[in-house]
Design a protein around this motif. Structure first.
Motif, mmCIF file in Angstrom:
data_model
loop_
_atom_site.group_PDB
_atom_site.id
_atom_site.type_symbol
_atom_site.label_atom_id
_atom_site.label_comp_id
_atom_site.label_asym_id
_atom_site.label_seq_id
_atom_site.Cartn_x
_atom_site.Cartn_y
_atom_site.Cartn_z
ATOM 1 N N TYR A 102 0.812 -1.216 0.000
ATOM 2 C CA TYR A 102 0.000 0.000 0.000
ATOM 3 C C TYR A 102 0.847 1.268 0.000
ATOM 4 C CZ TYR A 102 -3.353 -3.429 1.840
ATOM 5 O OH TYR A 102 -4.141 -4.528 2.026
ATOM 6 N N ASP A 106 -1.696 4.467 -0.795
ATOM 7 C CA ASP A 106 -2.831 4.364 0.111
ATOM 8 C C ASP A 106 -2.586 5.075 1.437
ATOM 9 O OD1 ASP A 106 -5.402 3.439 0.999
ATOM 10 O OD2 ASP A 106 -5.134 1.773 -0.381
ATOM 11 N N ARG A 109 -6.401 4.781 7.668
ATOM 12 C CA ARG A 109 -7.523 5.634 8.048
ATOM 13 C C ARG A 109 -8.094 5.236 9.406
ATOM 14 N NH1 ARG A 109 -9.382 8.681 3.859
ATOM 15 N NH2 ARG A 109 -8.475 8.229 1.803
ATOM 16 N N VAL A 111 -10.603 3.860 11.910
ATOM 17 C CA VAL A 111 -11.581 2.792 11.739
ATOM 18 C C VAL A 111 -12.999 3.285 11.998
ATOM 19 C CG1 VAL A 111 -11.560 1.954 14.127
ATOM 20 C CG2 VAL A 111 -11.952 0.336 12.252
ATOM 21 N N ASP A 114 -13.199 7.054 9.083
ATOM 22 C CA ASP A 114 -12.558 6.945 7.771
ATOM 23 C C ASP A 114 -11.649 8.133 7.446
ATOM 24 O OD1 ASP A 114 -12.307 5.062 5.670
ATOM 25 O OD2 ASP A 114 -13.393 6.397 4.324
ATOM 26 N N LYS A 223 -7.679 1.269 9.459
ATOM 27 C CA LYS A 223 -8.005 0.378 8.351
ATOM 28 C C LYS A 223 -7.298 0.886 7.107
ATOM 29 C CE LYS A 223 -12.383 2.701 7.164
ATOM 30 N NZ LYS A 223 -13.838 2.506 6.978
ATOM 31 N N GLU A 225 -7.736 0.334 2.801
ATOM 32 C CA GLU A 225 -8.516 -0.269 1.709
ATOM 33 C C GLU A 225 -9.597 -1.204 2.256
ATOM 34 O OE1 GLU A 225 -6.119 -2.126 -1.261
ATOM 35 O OE2 GLU A 225 -5.512 -0.228 -2.152
ATOM 36 N N ASN A 226 -10.266 -0.784 3.315
ATOM 37 C CA ASN A 226 -11.335 -1.557 3.962
ATOM 38 C C ASN A 226 -10.850 -2.859 4.593
ATOM 39 O OD1 ASN A 226 -13.449 0.291 3.352
ATOM 40 N ND2 ASN A 226 -13.499 -0.491 1.251
ATOM 41 N N GLU A 227 -9.544 -3.046 4.670
ATOM 42 C CA GLU A 227 -8.995 -4.195 5.393
ATOM 43 C C GLU A 227 -8.839 -3.809 6.857
ATOM 44 O OE1 GLU A 227 -4.911 -6.875 5.746
ATOM 45 O OE2 GLU A 227 -5.215 -5.593 3.992
ATOM 46 N N LEU A 228 -9.356 -4.657 7.739
ATOM 47 C CA LEU A 228 -9.313 -4.385 9.171
ATOM 48 C C LEU A 228 -8.328 -5.316 9.861
ATOM 49 C CD1 LEU A 228 -13.156 -4.054 9.851
ATOM 50 C CD2 LEU A 228 -11.523 -2.201 9.454
#
Length: 349
Positions: A102, A106, A109, A111, A114, A223, A225-228
């Protein structure tokens, strides 16, 4: 469809598939490279692919309602990276290799809202945390460590403190260490500015190191790219570290805030599994556990005097750990959920 569970044991080069069917209802078993097909209709994905042409299998009744299919792949290679040491060598989620994917495009962000917290495009260097016990091991790393008596106070601080250079991110197993002046959307809060919060929504992000001044940002509060990041990973990684450094396998895990506790007994590491409703999980630790154990009623196993305590300072991580253990346990076939008075579960590392 009947519930099933399969696990690959790398040291034995064996895959075990267990399905909630009586043995006399299993008419046919077809072993493929990536699955087992029972009665031409129940297709169970294997957690790790095999060479079916080189594999042998046996079908047995485990109990009246549970059938076991044991598959041995004679050509499977034993992988050395399933040892405890390999999991301590930068194998955690969001390690340097993950973040580098990333790095040029990227942002880490918040959680909760955002909002951008760390713009990875601005990071000049990524470094791994040397060890969670780096400070305790300091005396073993230097044969001529500077001393205060020699008036080398500045040099002594350099040896005793771990402070990243500007725009450098140090990556630990469950946190990032950053310079306060680098990231404007992180603010200190609390009575003594001991905590860190998102500058937009005021969600707690981590804590401030009062001695050095570093920002310690918890991964599960971010987070990308929406990966937690899974909060329970804080405890699972602690377990692996303790197993490696102390050789202890039974632990009392205590939530520092609520004093709730759970006792765990750790087994094989590096196990790949496939649980009916949860899917395939790689590099798992098998765990037996008991909830709400009190100190005076803790079961004494063989060698039980070697039980060790792990204090968990993050309640969110403790809650997530307990929820995960129960979630996997309940997804297993009923006959596999218990071992004597222990609950059986698995957790990915």
């Amino acid at each position: 469809m009947a519930r099933y569970f399969s696990e690959y044991l790398p040291r034995l080069k064996t895959t075990s598939v267990q399905v909630e069917l009586p043995r006399d209802q299993v008419d046919s078993v077809e072993v493929r490279d990536d699955s087992v097909v029972i009665n031409s209709s129940i297709d169970i994905k294997l957690p790790s692919a095999i060479q079916s042409s080189q594999a042998s299998h046996a079908v047995n009744a485990v109990s009246p309602g549970l059938t076991s299919i044991r598959i041995r792949d004679r050509q499977a290679a034993f992988l050395a990276n399933d040892s405890i040491e390999s999991f301590l060598q930068d194998q955690y989620q969001w390690n340097i290799s993950n973040i580098q994917k990333y790095h040029m495009h990227d942002v880490l962000r918040c959680v909760s809202c955002d909002s951008p917290i760390i713009d990875l495009k601005e990071v000049k260097k990524l470094l791994p945390m040397p060890s969670e016990l780096w400070y305790e091991m300091l005396d073993f790393w230097h044969c001529h460590k500077p001393t205060v008596e020699n008036n080398n106070i500045g040099l002594l601080k350099k040896f005793n403190q771990l402070k990243p250079n500007p725009k450098t991110l140090i990556i630990g197993s469950y946190y990032f260490i950053a310079n306060p002046e680098d990231w404007a959307n992180i603010e200190a809060c609390g009575q003594e500015n001991e905590s860190l919060e998102c500058g937009c929504c005021h969600e707690i992000l981590g804590e401030l190191d009062s001695n050095i001044g570093n920002y310690k940002i918890l991964k599960w509060q971010l987070k990308v790219e929406n990966e937690l990041f899974k909060p329970f990973a804080y405890i699972s990684l602690k377990l692996v570290e303790e197993m490696n450094y102390s050789a202890v396998r039974v632990f009392q895990i205590i939530d520092e805030k609520s004093k709730r506790s759970i006792q765990v007994w750790c087994f094989g590491l590096g196990i790949d599994i496939n649980v009916d409703t949860l899917g395939v999980m790689k590099n798992c630790l098998k765990i037996l556990y008991k909830e709400n154990m009190q100190e005076d009623s803790t079961s004494r196993l063989k060698g039980g005097n070697n039980n060790s305590e792990i204090l968990v300072e993050y309640e969110k991580s403790f809650d997530d750990f307990c929820i995960w253990l129960q979630k996997v346990n309940q997804a297993l076939p009923e006959n596999l959920q218990k071992y004597n008075d222990w609950n059986v579960t698995y957790i990915p590392i």
